[in-house]
Design a protein around this motif. Structure first.
Motif, PDB file in Angstrom:
ATOM      1  N   UNK A 271       0.770  -1.233   0.000  1.00  0.00           N
ATOM      2  CA  UNK A 271       0.000   0.000   0.000  1.00  0.00           C
ATOM      3  C   UNK A 271       0.800   1.281   0.000  1.00  0.00           C
ATOM      4  N   UNK A 272       2.080   1.225  -0.335  1.00  0.00           N
ATOM      5  CA  UNK A 272       2.895   2.444  -0.366  1.00  0.00           C
ATOM      6  C   UNK A 272       2.699   3.217  -1.664  1.00  0.00           C
ATOM      7  N   UNK A 273       2.333   2.527  -2.736  1.00  0.00           N
ATOM      8  CA  UNK A 273       2.011   3.189  -4.005  1.00  0.00           C
ATOM      9  C   UNK A 273       0.773   2.523  -4.589  1.00  0.00           C
ATOM     10  N   UNK A 274       0.158   3.174  -5.579  1.00  0.00           N
ATOM     11  CA  UNK A 274      -1.041   2.635  -6.211  1.00  0.00           C
ATOM     12  C   UNK A 274      -0.676   1.653  -7.316  1.00  0.00           C
ATOM     13  N   UNK A 275      -1.649   0.828  -7.702  1.00  0.00           N
ATOM     14  CA  UNK A 275      -1.409  -0.190  -8.726  1.00  0.00           C
ATOM     15  C   UNK A 275      -0.944   0.421 -10.044  1.00  0.00           C
ATOM     16  N   UNK A 276      -1.535   1.566 -10.409  1.00  0.00           N
ATOM     17  CA  UNK A 276      -1.135   2.211 -11.665  1.00  0.00           C
ATOM     18  C   UNK A 276       0.329   2.619 -11.622  1.00  0.00           C
ATOM     19  N   UNK A 277       0.786   3.018 -10.447  1.00  0.00           N
ATOM     20  CA  UNK A 277       2.190   3.396 -10.295  1.00  0.00           C
ATOM     21  C   UNK A 277       3.092   2.171 -10.420  1.00  0.00           C
ATOM     22  N   UNK A 278       2.635   1.027  -9.909  1.00  0.00           N
ATOM     23  CA  UNK A 278       3.406  -0.204 -10.063  1.00  0.00           C
ATOM     24  C   UNK A 278       3.602  -0.522 -11.543  1.00  0.00           C
ATOM     25  N   UNK A 279       2.532  -0.391 -12.331  1.00  0.00           N
ATOM     26  CA  UNK A 279       2.639  -0.630 -13.783  1.00  0.00           C
ATOM     27  C   UNK A 279       3.672   0.301 -14.404  1.00  0.00           C
ATOM     28  N   UNK A 280       3.668   1.564 -13.987  1.00  0.00           N
ATOM     29  CA  UNK A 280       4.625   2.535 -14.511  1.00  0.00           C
ATOM     30  C   UNK A 280       6.053   2.144 -14.146  1.00  0.00           C
ATOM     31  N   UNK A 281       6.267   1.731 -12.891  1.00  0.00           N
ATOM     32  CA  UNK A 281       7.610   1.366 -12.446  1.00  0.00           C
ATOM     33  C   UNK A 281       8.140   0.159 -13.212  1.00  0.00           C
ATOM     34  N   UNK A 282       7.281  -0.820 -13.435  1.00  0.00           N
ATOM     35  CA  UNK A 282       7.700  -2.015 -14.176  1.00  0.00           C
ATOM     36  C   UNK A 282       8.102  -1.644 -15.607  1.00  0.00           C
ATOM     37  N   UNK A 283       7.358  -0.742 -16.217  1.00  0.00           N
ATOM     38  CA  UNK A 283       7.685  -0.318 -17.576  1.00  0.00           C
ATOM     39  C   UNK A 283       8.985   0.478 -17.602  1.00  0.00           C
ATOM     40  N   UNK A 284       9.202   1.348 -16.602  1.00  0.00           N
ATOM     41  CA  UNK A 284      10.449   2.111 -16.532  1.00  0.00           C
ATOM     42  C   UNK A 284      11.652   1.177 -16.379  1.00  0.00           C
ATOM     43  N   UNK A 285      11.487   0.146 -15.561  1.00  0.00           N
ATOM     44  CA  UNK A 285      12.588  -0.804 -15.358  1.00  0.00           C
ATOM     45  C   UNK A 285      12.882  -1.590 -16.625  1.00  0.00           C
ATOM     46  N   UNK A 286      11.836  -1.898 -17.383  1.00  0.00           N
ATOM     47  CA  UNK A 286      12.036  -2.620 -18.640  1.00  0.00           C
ATOM     48  C   UNK A 286      12.829  -1.782 -19.636  1.00  0.00           C
ATOM     49  N   UNK A 287      12.569  -0.484 -19.632  1.00  0.00           N
ATOM     50  CA  UNK A 287      13.250   0.409 -20.571  1.00  0.00           C
ATOM     51  C   UNK A 287      14.674   0.771 -20.120  1.00  0.00           C
ATOM     52  N   UNK A 288      14.926   0.710 -18.809  1.00  0.00           N
ATOM     53  CA  UNK A 288      16.236   1.116 -18.291  1.00  0.00           C
ATOM     54  C   UNK A 288      16.713   0.088 -17.262  1.00  0.00           C
ATOM     55  N   UNK A 289      17.085  -1.115 -17.705  1.00  0.00           N
ATOM     56  CA  UNK A 289      17.428  -2.192 -16.762  1.00  0.00           C
ATOM     57  C   UNK A 289      18.661  -1.882 -15.913  1.00  0.00           C
ATOM     58  N   UNK A 290      19.623  -1.132 -16.440  1.00  0.00           N
ATOM     59  CA  UNK A 290      20.834  -0.832 -15.663  1.00  0.00           C
ATOM     60  C   UNK A 290      20.499   0.033 -14.447  1.00  0.00           C
ATOM     61  N   UNK A 291      19.690   1.067 -14.658  1.00  0.00           N
ATOM     62  CA  UNK A 291      19.291   1.914 -13.533  1.00  0.00           C
ATOM     63  C   UNK A 291      18.441   1.124 -12.545  1.00  0.00           C
ATOM     64  N   UNK A 292      17.582   0.249 -13.059  1.00  0.00           N
ATOM     65  CA  UNK A 292      16.749  -0.577 -12.177  1.00  0.00           C
ATOM     66  C   UNK A 292      17.608  -1.463 -11.288  1.00  0.00           C
ATOM     67  N   UNK A 293      18.664  -2.024 -11.860  1.00  0.00           N
ATOM     68  CA  UNK A 293      19.569  -2.869 -11.069  1.00  0.00           C
ATOM     69  C   UNK A 293      20.261  -2.057  -9.984  1.00  0.00           C
ATOM     70  N   UNK A 294      20.691  -0.849 -10.326  1.00  0.00           N
ATOM     71  CA  UNK A 294      21.353   0.015  -9.340  1.00  0.00           C
ATOM     72  C   UNK A 294      20.389   0.384  -8.207  1.00  0.00           C
ATOM     73  N   UNK A 295      19.134   0.669  -8.548  1.00  0.00           N
ATOM     74  CA  UNK A 295      18.133   0.998  -7.525  1.00  0.00           C
ATOM     75  C   UNK A 295      17.851  -0.213  -6.647  1.00  0.00           C
TER      76      UNK A 295
END
Length: 452
Positions: free
Chosen positions: A307-331
């Motif tokens: 419950x820290x973020x909304x479901x729509x935000x989860x979808x956005x985060x997953x898409x951002x990680x798909x587009x930028x896997x290196x930054x996602x790994x660092x995070x």
């Protein structure tokens, strides 16, 4: 040198057997040091283990003599025992211990997603066992005290292998291999659930139900508890004739959200769930199942699940990680570091360095917060989605800061089961374990629950 402890004690140099320690006590001391190779073992612990808590007055001088003889035996092969403070350690220097190799293979097997690879890795790990742990060196009492974690790791490996065999359709192998082990561990629910599934797939429904009844009786008589969720689920599915019980089996400590494995919610606060694992934090390498935070996607899904973020935000985060896997790994690495610091902070209130590290994350998170109206009409602070791919770290840090500023912080307890370590809130001060159904079975009956 190569040292073998999984069976009779052996030491080899370039493949040739080497005689070390003319006395059993000397080999015992060396074995204890090798189990913690590279780490200091106090003289007091060596004395306690060697004489089972009943040392003679000459124990300290005897240990000193044994160490001296071992040093002389090891010196020609480049192995060194170093004195440090009031203790000793064996320097690594490229030496190998079969216990370390076994732990490494078991950990790899726990992370393997392909069942064939998992079976292969567990087989390699189990092949290192040549007999009972330190069979010709330690007596029964000492062996029991030294290899508890190894035995748990071995049993977990067998369970992983058996589950992989079920996934490969090899239920006959499971039926043939597990009964003797279940007979020795009649209250080990994971093992029983796997065998029940194998029996059902083999057309032996009655035998599977009888096994459940005997396990339930043992649990009630020995611990005063009913079977856990996983075992009850298998039982109910057999009663429903849910052929062929082909859904992937999951550990009792795991929940599934968006196909991601998250820890079972027992903590009572998102910051505690962020820290919680199955196997605890005191094992190197971690016990199989300990690491739930395997990839960025899991982190994003967890943030929405608690419950820290909304479901729509989860979808956005997953898409951002798909587009930028290196930054996602660092995070993800940053999130793991925060988790480790937070766990230290919550279990050691006097650790100023851990608190300061969490505080820096919380201060960075505070700069991204927005105040919004909740679905129930109340306003609340929450991380701003414009923070992008780093949002889950901010969310976890803000939740951590909220807990550290809450009086409930004083009611945090640590499950004392050595295979657990989960954190949970306990306002009443009455709970000893995070879950009576799964924890407390391996700890001493009077072990206190630590107040964080």
């Amino acid at each position: 040198m190569e040292f073998r402890l999984l069976g009779p004690f052996e030491a080899r140099h370039h493949g040739q057997l080497v005689e070390l320690g003319s006395r059993r006590q000397e080999r015992c001391i060396l074995a204890v040091l090798l189990l913690d190779m590279g780490r200091l073992v106090s003289t007091g612990r060596l004395i306690e283990l060697l004489w089972n808590g009943r040392p003679p007055t000459s124990a300290r001088s005897a240990v000193h003599t044994y160490i001296g003889r071992l040093r002389a035996s090891l010196a020609p092969y480049g192995a060194r025992i170093r004195t440090s403070g009031d203790g000793y350690l064996v320097e690594r220097d490229g030496h190998h211990v079969d216990v370390d190799e076994f732990s490494r293979l078991a950990y790899q097997a726990s992370r393997a997603t392909d069942p064939t690879a998992r079976v292969r890795l567990v087989d390699q790990a189990l092949a290192l066992w040549r007999g009972p742990f330190l069979a010709d060196t330690a007596d029964g009492e000492l062996r029991e005290r030294l290899h508890g974690t190894l035995e748990e790791l071995r049993l977990t490996g067998i369970e992983l292998r058996a589950e992989a065999q079920l996934a490969l359709g090899r239920h006959t192998s499971v039926i043939n291999e597990l009964p003797p082990l279940v007979a020795r561990h009649p209250t080990r629910e994971q093992l029983v659930a796997i065998l029940m599934t194998g029996l059902y797939r083999g057309g032996r429904q009655a035998d599977a139900l009888q096994l459940y009844r005997s396990t339930r009786q043992a649990l009630r008589e020995d611990f005063g508890v009913e079977p856990g969720m996983r075992l009850r689920e298998v039982h109910q599915r057999i009663l429903r004739d849910d052929h062929p019980l082909d859904r992937p089996s999951r550990p009792v400590y795991e929940v599934r959200v968006r196909a991601e494995s998250l820890p079972w919610s027992v903590g009572g606060h998102p910051a505690l769930e962020f820290c919680n694992t199955f196997a605890g934090w005191g094992h190197e390498p971690p016990m199989p199942g300990a690491e739930w935070l395997r990839e960025y996607r899991t982190l994003a899904v967890w943030t929405g699940h608690v419950g820290l973020v909304e479901d729509a935000t989860v979808d956005l985060l997953i898409e951002l990680a798909r587009c930028d896997p290196d930054t996602a790994t660092a995070v993800l690495d940053e999130a793991r570091a925060l988790r480790s610091r937070l766990y230290t902070c919550l279990t050691g209130p006097d650790d100023q360095q851990a608190f300061d590290a969490v505080a820096r994350h919380a201060e960075a998170a505070a700069k991204t917060l927005v105040f919004r109206r909740d679905s129930n009409g109340c306003g609340r602070w929450s991380p701003n989605p414009t923070a992008g791919i780093r949002l889950p770290v901010h969310a976890a840090a803000w939740s951590a800061a909220e807990l550290l500023a809450d009086p409930r912080r004083l009611t945090i307890r640590v499950c004392p089961d050595e295979m657990c370590g989960w954190l949970f809130l306990d306002k009443a001060g009455l709970r000893r374990w995070c879950s009576l159904a799964t924890c407390g079975q391996t700890a001493a009956a009077e072990a206190p629950c630590l107040t964080a």
